[in-house]
Design an enzyme around this catalytic site. Structure first.
Site, mmCIF file in Angstrom:
data_model
loop_
_atom_site.group_PDB
_atom_site.id
_atom_site.type_symbol
_atom_site.label_atom_id
_atom_site.label_comp_id
_atom_site.label_asym_id
_atom_site.label_seq_id
_atom_site.Cartn_x
_atom_site.Cartn_y
_atom_site.Cartn_z
ATOM 1 N N GLU A 47 0.533 -1.427 -0.279
ATOM 2 C CA GLU A 47 0.244 0.190 0.107
ATOM 3 C C GLU A 47 0.732 1.119 -0.129
ATOM 4 O OE1 GLU A 47 -1.599 0.806 4.362
ATOM 5 O OE2 GLU A 47 -3.287 1.361 2.825
ATOM 6 N N ASN A 110 -7.255 6.226 -1.575
ATOM 7 C CA ASN A 110 -5.850 5.541 -1.555
ATOM 8 C C ASN A 110 -5.906 4.219 -2.396
ATOM 9 O OD1 ASN A 110 -3.992 3.171 -0.675
ATOM 10 N ND2 ASN A 110 -4.199 4.151 1.664
ATOM 11 N N LYS A 127 -9.497 2.048 -1.941
ATOM 12 C CA LYS A 127 -9.638 2.101 -0.335
ATOM 13 C C LYS A 127 -10.988 2.162 -0.449
ATOM 14 C CE LYS A 127 -6.607 1.046 3.929
ATOM 15 N NZ LYS A 127 -5.762 1.342 4.523
ATOM 16 N N GLU A 146 -5.923 8.625 8.106
ATOM 17 C CA GLU A 146 -6.204 7.946 6.284
ATOM 18 C C GLU A 146 -8.069 9.255 5.824
ATOM 19 O OE1 GLU A 146 -6.152 3.873 4.227
ATOM 20 O OE2 GLU A 146 -5.022 4.048 6.370
ATOM 21 N N CYS A 177 -4.715 -3.098 2.867
ATOM 22 C CA CYS A 177 -4.627 -2.788 4.196
ATOM 23 C C CYS A 177 -5.589 -2.630 4.998
ATOM 24 C CB CYS A 177 -3.345 -1.478 4.743
ATOM 25 S SG CYS A 177 -2.798 -1.554 6.334
ATOM 26 N N ASN A 202 0.472 -1.199 5.293
ATOM 27 C CA ASN A 202 1.114 -0.683 6.054
ATOM 28 C C ASN A 202 0.470 -0.413 7.094
ATOM 29 O OD1 ASN A 202 3.192 2.381 4.873
ATOM 30 N ND2 ASN A 202 1.471 1.322 3.788
HETATM 31 N N1 CDV Z 1 -2.963 0.901 6.944
HETATM 32 C C1 CDV Z 1 -4.051 0.824 7.632
HETATM 33 O O1 CDV Z 1 -4.998 0.305 6.982
HETATM 34 N N2 CDV Z 1 -3.437 0.223 8.678
HETATM 35 C C2 CDV Z 1 -4.905 -0.762 9.244
HETATM 36 C C3 CDV Z 1 -3.933 -0.063 10.810
HETATM 37 C C4 CDV Z 1 -4.439 1.466 11.265
HETATM 38 C C5 CDV Z 1 -4.315 -0.813 11.949
HETATM 39 C C6 CDV Z 1 -4.524 -1.797 9.315
HETATM 40 O O2 CDV Z 1 -5.805 -2.439 9.482
HETATM 41 O O3 CDV Z 1 -3.314 -2.801 9.378
#
Ligand code: CDV
Length: 316
Positions: A47, A110, A127, A146, A177, A202
């Site tokens: 990501e 995103n 996203k 975000e 993510c 991430n």
């Molecule tokens: N970049 C993300 O979406 N990170 C989230 C964190 C904040 C919990 C994740 O679900 O990994």
């Protein structure tokens, strides 16, 4: 002929705030070249792969925020990735901040794209599950803004066809993510017969609102992707931006999961690293046609009835 696709989970180590796109693309090209030497058909990057994970900072200047976004794809810095795909005849999946002009209205997402071995974009996803918060919360050790910097994605979870050569076609999907923690993500793609789901992430080890979960971050990472793969009879490729980035420890733990739910390849460092697996897309059928034969065994009408009745049950 078996539909075997060799996939590289191209994990990236930390990206410093001062690192230029050109420097990051150099690192990505090194991984693409290495992947080609190992016979990969496709590499998957994390990501927001082109920059540091900027939502960790509260910024007021829109120009500063926008410096982390791409105005076109390919753009001046990313063209080299597309050229490499063509030269190496190898696809890639890339996460990035997308600045889109929607009839004069600027929108920010995103985003992830999949590019095939001819350099053509064959899939795009924005996203949907945006974690974190929209306002500055100074009590946190670092921010997760975000919800401030991105709009919720408006493309759904589209599955798309990809060809990796004669007789080697498959149905792919993407998620980003936090999406990987939600069963809906996999099921919506599963209902489109997806065979491989590409996910960049991430993930800080420390979760400010629930630090009691920190020690479980690797366990949860594997839990959600293994169950998503198994319950939908699909391969899942999960790829991290790992390591200590600007003082924030992020998990690595990039994995490739088979439709059985088994992890078949994994990164072991917190830096730039490739984990490779030969993924037989025909293996999906063994799950999609038996235990998770949706047409035979799912009961969507009953799920609806249960949800409708819920309102009538008095709270405990
Ligand atoms: N970049 C993300 O979406 N990170 C989230 C964190 C904040 C919990 C994740 O679900 O990994």
């Amino acid at each position: 002929m078996a539909r075997i696709i060799t996939v590289g989970a191209a994990q990236l180590g930390p990206i410093a705030r001062v690192e230029t796109r050109a420097q990051v693309v150099d690192r990505m090209l090194a991984l693409m070249n290495e992947a080609k030497r190992h016979g990969c058909d496709l590499v998957v990057f994390p990501e927001l792969a082109l920059t540091t994970f900027f939502p960790r900072w509260y910024m007021e200047s829109q120009a500063e925020i926008d410096s982390f976004f791409e105005r076109s794809m390919p753009g001046p810095d990313t063209q080299r990735l597309f050229d490499a795909a063509k030269r190496l005849q190898m696809g890639f999946c890339l996460g990035y901040g997308e600045l889109a002009d929607d009839g004069g209205r600027t929108r920010r997402f995103n985003t992830a794209i999949t590019v095939d071995g001819t350099g053509r974009v064959i899939g795009k996803y924005r996203k949907i599950h945006l974690p974190g918060h929209a306002e500055h919360e100074p009590w946190r050790r670092f921010q997760h803004l975000e919800k401030r910097y991105f709009e919720v994605g408006d493309l759904g979870f589209p599955a798309f066809r990809a060809s990796f050569g004669e007789g080697r076609e498959g149905i792919l999907g993407m998620a980003i993510c936090n999406d990987r923690r939600w069963p809906e993500t996999y099921r919506i793609l599963g209902l489109q017969a997806v065979e491989m789901i590409l996910i960049g992430y991430n993930t800080p080890v420390h979760n400010p609102p629930a630090p009691e979960h920190d020690a479980l971050s690797h366990f949860h990472n594997e839990l959600v992707m293994q169950s998503g793969a198994y319950q939908n009879g699909a391969w899942v490729v999960g790829v991290a931006k790992a390591g200590n980035e600007e003082g924030v420890e992020q998990i690595g733990n990039s994995i490739i999961v088979a439709p059985s739910g088994e992890i078949v390849a994994a990164c072991t460092t917190a830096g730039d690293e490739l984990a490779i697996a030969r993924c037989d897309l025909d293996l999906c059928a063994s799950f999609k046609n038996t235990i998770f034969n949706f047409a035979r065994h799912r009961q969507p009408e009953h799920y609806r009835m249960i949800v409708e009745r819920r309102g009538a049950v008095p709270p405990a």
